[in-house]
Write a protein that holds these residues in place. Structure first.
Motif, PDB file in Angstrom:
ATOM      1  N   ASP A 211       7.034   7.678   1.755  1.00 28.71           N
ATOM      2  CA  ASP A 211       6.359   6.251   2.336  1.00 28.71           C
ATOM      3  C   ASP A 211       6.284   6.510   3.799  1.00 28.71           C
ATOM      4  O   ASP A 211       6.529   5.669   4.852  1.00 28.71           O
ATOM      5  CB  ASP A 211       7.113   5.267   2.011  1.00 28.71           C
ATOM      6  CG  ASP A 211       6.149   3.991   2.178  1.00 28.71           C
ATOM      7  OD1 ASP A 211       4.848   3.973   2.124  1.00 28.71           O
ATOM      8  OD2 ASP A 211       6.607   2.882   2.489  1.00 28.71           O
TER       9      ASP A 211
ATOM     10  N   THR B 276      -5.150  10.311 -14.173  1.00 29.94           N
ATOM     11  CA  THR B 276      -5.082   8.995 -13.955  1.00 29.94           C
ATOM     12  C   THR B 276      -3.857   8.171 -14.378  1.00 29.94           C
ATOM     13  O   THR B 276      -4.087   7.182 -14.912  1.00 29.94           O
ATOM     14  CB  THR B 276      -6.299   8.399 -14.846  1.00 29.94           C
ATOM     15  OG1 THR B 276      -6.153   8.693 -16.147  1.00 29.94           O
ATOM     16  CG2 THR B 276      -7.701   9.203 -14.195  1.00 29.94           C
ATOM     17  N   PHE B 277      -2.921   8.608 -14.022  1.00 25.65           N
ATOM     18  CA  PHE B 277      -1.532   8.062 -14.298  1.00 25.65           C
ATOM     19  C   PHE B 277      -1.606   6.605 -13.387  1.00 25.65           C
ATOM     20  O   PHE B 277      -2.294   6.409 -12.476  1.00 25.65           O
ATOM     21  CB  PHE B 277      -0.275   8.868 -13.721  1.00 25.65           C
ATOM     22  CG  PHE B 277      -0.372  10.110 -14.445  1.00 25.65           C
ATOM     23  CD1 PHE B 277       0.175  10.339 -15.557  1.00 25.65           C
ATOM     24  CD2 PHE B 277      -0.337  11.370 -13.378  1.00 25.65           C
ATOM     25  CE1 PHE B 277       0.400  11.697 -16.197  1.00 25.65           C
ATOM     26  CE2 PHE B 277      -0.333  12.476 -13.935  1.00 25.65           C
ATOM     27  CZ  PHE B 277       0.117  12.749 -15.326  1.00 25.65           C
ATOM     28  N   ASP B 278      -0.933   5.742 -14.139  1.00 26.01           N
ATOM     29  CA  ASP B 278      -0.625   4.246 -13.762  1.00 26.01           C
ATOM     30  C   ASP B 278      -0.130   4.289 -12.302  1.00 26.01           C
ATOM     31  O   ASP B 278      -0.410   3.354 -11.517  1.00 26.01           O
ATOM     32  CB  ASP B 278      -0.104   3.427 -14.646  1.00 26.01           C
ATOM     33  CG  ASP B 278      -1.049   2.976 -16.045  1.00 26.01           C
ATOM     34  OD1 ASP B 278      -2.162   3.166 -15.816  1.00 26.01           O
ATOM     35  OD2 ASP B 278      -0.313   2.819 -16.911  1.00 26.01           O
ATOM     36  N   GLU B 279       1.013   5.108 -12.189  1.00 29.38           N
ATOM     37  CA  GLU B 279       1.592   5.038 -10.801  1.00 29.38           C
ATOM     38  C   GLU B 279       0.996   5.980  -9.672  1.00 29.38           C
ATOM     39  O   GLU B 279       0.485   7.228 -10.194  1.00 29.38           O
ATOM     40  CB  GLU B 279       3.181   5.753 -11.155  1.00 29.38           C
ATOM     41  CG  GLU B 279       3.898   4.683 -12.089  1.00 29.38           C
ATOM     42  CD  GLU B 279       4.166   3.294 -11.590  1.00 29.38           C
ATOM     43  OE1 GLU B 279       4.427   3.163 -10.256  1.00 29.38           O
ATOM     44  OE2 GLU B 279       4.259   2.333 -12.370  1.00 29.38           O
ATOM     45  N   GLY B 280       0.788   5.497  -8.576  1.00 28.17           N
ATOM     46  CA  GLY B 280       0.403   6.188  -7.554  1.00 28.17           C
ATOM     47  C   GLY B 280       1.090   7.570  -7.193  1.00 28.17           C
ATOM     48  O   GLY B 280       0.367   8.542  -7.127  1.00 28.17           O
ATOM     49  N   TRP B 281       2.477   7.536  -7.528  1.00 28.80           N
ATOM     50  CA  TRP B 281       3.050   8.605  -6.956  1.00 28.80           C
ATOM     51  C   TRP B 281       2.892   9.696  -7.805  1.00 28.80           C
ATOM     52  O   TRP B 281       2.925  10.675  -7.570  1.00 28.80           O
ATOM     53  CB  TRP B 281       4.549   8.314  -6.763  1.00 28.80           C
ATOM     54  CG  TRP B 281       5.295   8.045  -8.300  1.00 28.80           C
ATOM     55  CD1 TRP B 281       5.501   6.722  -8.680  1.00 28.80           C
ATOM     56  CD2 TRP B 281       5.846   8.818  -9.124  1.00 28.80           C
ATOM     57  NE1 TRP B 281       6.297   6.913  -9.891  1.00 28.80           N
ATOM     58  CE2 TRP B 281       6.338   8.004 -10.084  1.00 28.80           C
ATOM     59  CE3 TRP B 281       5.939  10.340  -9.187  1.00 28.80           C
ATOM     60  CZ2 TRP B 281       6.738   8.367 -11.122  1.00 28.80           C
ATOM     61  CZ3 TRP B 281       6.614  10.789 -10.246  1.00 28.80           C
ATOM     62  CH2 TRP B 281       6.875   9.970 -11.530  1.00 28.80           C
ATOM     63  N   ALA B 282       2.712   9.508  -9.158  1.00 27.67           N
ATOM     64  CA  ALA B 282       2.406  10.585 -10.205  1.00 27.67           C
ATOM     65  C   ALA B 282       1.175  11.093 -10.002  1.00 27.67           C
ATOM     66  O   ALA B 282       0.877  12.419 -10.251  1.00 27.67           O
ATOM     67  CB  ALA B 282       2.681  10.038 -11.691  1.00 27.67           C
ATOM     68  N   ARG B 283       0.157  10.274  -9.804  1.00 25.33           N
ATOM     69  CA  ARG B 283      -1.115  10.917  -9.594  1.00 25.33           C
ATOM     70  C   ARG B 283      -1.160  11.862  -8.130  1.00 25.33           C
ATOM     71  O   ARG B 283      -1.784  12.840  -8.309  1.00 25.33           O
ATOM     72  CB  ARG B 283      -2.375   9.801  -9.004  1.00 25.33           C
ATOM     73  CG  ARG B 283      -2.606   9.124 -10.182  1.00 25.33           C
ATOM     74  CD  ARG B 283      -3.939   8.102 -10.225  1.00 25.33           C
ATOM     75  NE  ARG B 283      -3.721   7.131  -8.932  1.00 25.33           N
ATOM     76  CZ  ARG B 283      -3.082   6.129  -9.106  1.00 25.33           C
ATOM     77  NH1 ARG B 283      -2.701   5.696 -10.286  1.00 25.33           N
ATOM     78  NH2 ARG B 283      -3.005   5.287  -7.927  1.00 25.33           N
TER      79      ARG B 283
ATOM     80  N   TYR C 204       4.029  11.428   1.042  1.00 19.77           N
ATOM     81  CA  TYR C 204       3.611  10.376   0.193  1.00 19.77           C
ATOM     82  C   TYR C 204       4.886   9.646  -0.408  1.00 19.77           C
ATOM     83  O   TYR C 204       5.222   8.381  -0.506  1.00 19.77           O
ATOM     84  CB  TYR C 204       2.535  10.785  -0.613  1.00 19.77           C
ATOM     85  CG  TYR C 204       2.153   9.591  -1.735  1.00 19.77           C
ATOM     86  CD1 TYR C 204       1.340   8.812  -1.255  1.00 19.77           C
ATOM     87  CD2 TYR C 204       2.929   9.200  -2.912  1.00 19.77           C
ATOM     88  CE1 TYR C 204       0.441   7.744  -1.821  1.00 19.77           C
ATOM     89  CE2 TYR C 204       2.330   8.277  -3.542  1.00 19.77           C
ATOM     90  CZ  TYR C 204       1.118   7.487  -3.229  1.00 19.77           C
ATOM     91  OH  TYR C 204       0.836   6.375  -3.667  1.00 19.77           O
ATOM     92  N   LEU C 205       5.807  10.568  -0.939  1.00 22.57           N
ATOM     93  CA  LEU C 205       7.111   9.912  -1.942  1.00 22.57           C
ATOM     94  C   LEU C 205       7.906   9.293  -1.063  1.00 22.57           C
ATOM     95  O   LEU C 205       8.555   8.207  -1.182  1.00 22.57           O
ATOM     96  CB  LEU C 205       7.369  11.103  -2.208  1.00 22.57           C
ATOM     97  CG  LEU C 205       6.690  11.892  -3.800  1.00 22.57           C
ATOM     98  CD1 LEU C 205       7.557  13.155  -3.999  1.00 22.57           C
ATOM     99  CD2 LEU C 205       6.302  10.737  -4.814  1.00 22.57           C
TER     100      LEU C 205
END
Length: 96
Positions: free
Chosen positions: A35, A62-69, A32-33
């Motif tokens: 891509d 529910t972080f705003d950034e997808g990578w953090a989620r 994921y990271l």
């Protein structure tokens, strides 16, 4: 085969399964990271397996950034599997 030997083998198997589960989840986080191409069959397989393994935690945060989620949700599942798998395995080693 002695009871201690069977217990050691069972503990070793539990630890290996926990390691494999955490590795699959970790591989998905890395893909994921980086891509990775989600149209690729291998990437889809790893994503599906990781989503199944981390079904209870993949949308926990529910972080705003997808990578953090992804890192937090899937990473939590990987850590829990490693921790519980090795705790159970170690208890089996010591009790028999």
């Amino acid at each position: 085969m002695s009871p201690r030997s069977r217990s050691n083998q069972a503990g070793r198997a539990i630890a290996i399964v926990a390691d494999i589960m955490a590795s699959i989840i970790g591989l998905w986080i890395l893909m994921y990271l980086l891509d990775a191409n989600r149209a690729n069959d291998f990437v889809q397989f790893i994503q599906d397996a990781a989503r199944w393994l981390a079904g209870w935690s993949h949308d926990l945060f529910t972080f705003d950034e997808g990578w953090a989620r992804v890192v937090a949700g899937y990473g939590l599942a990987a850590v829990v599997y490693l921790f519980l798998g090795h705790v159970i395995a170690n208890r089996m080693y010591r009790h028999h």
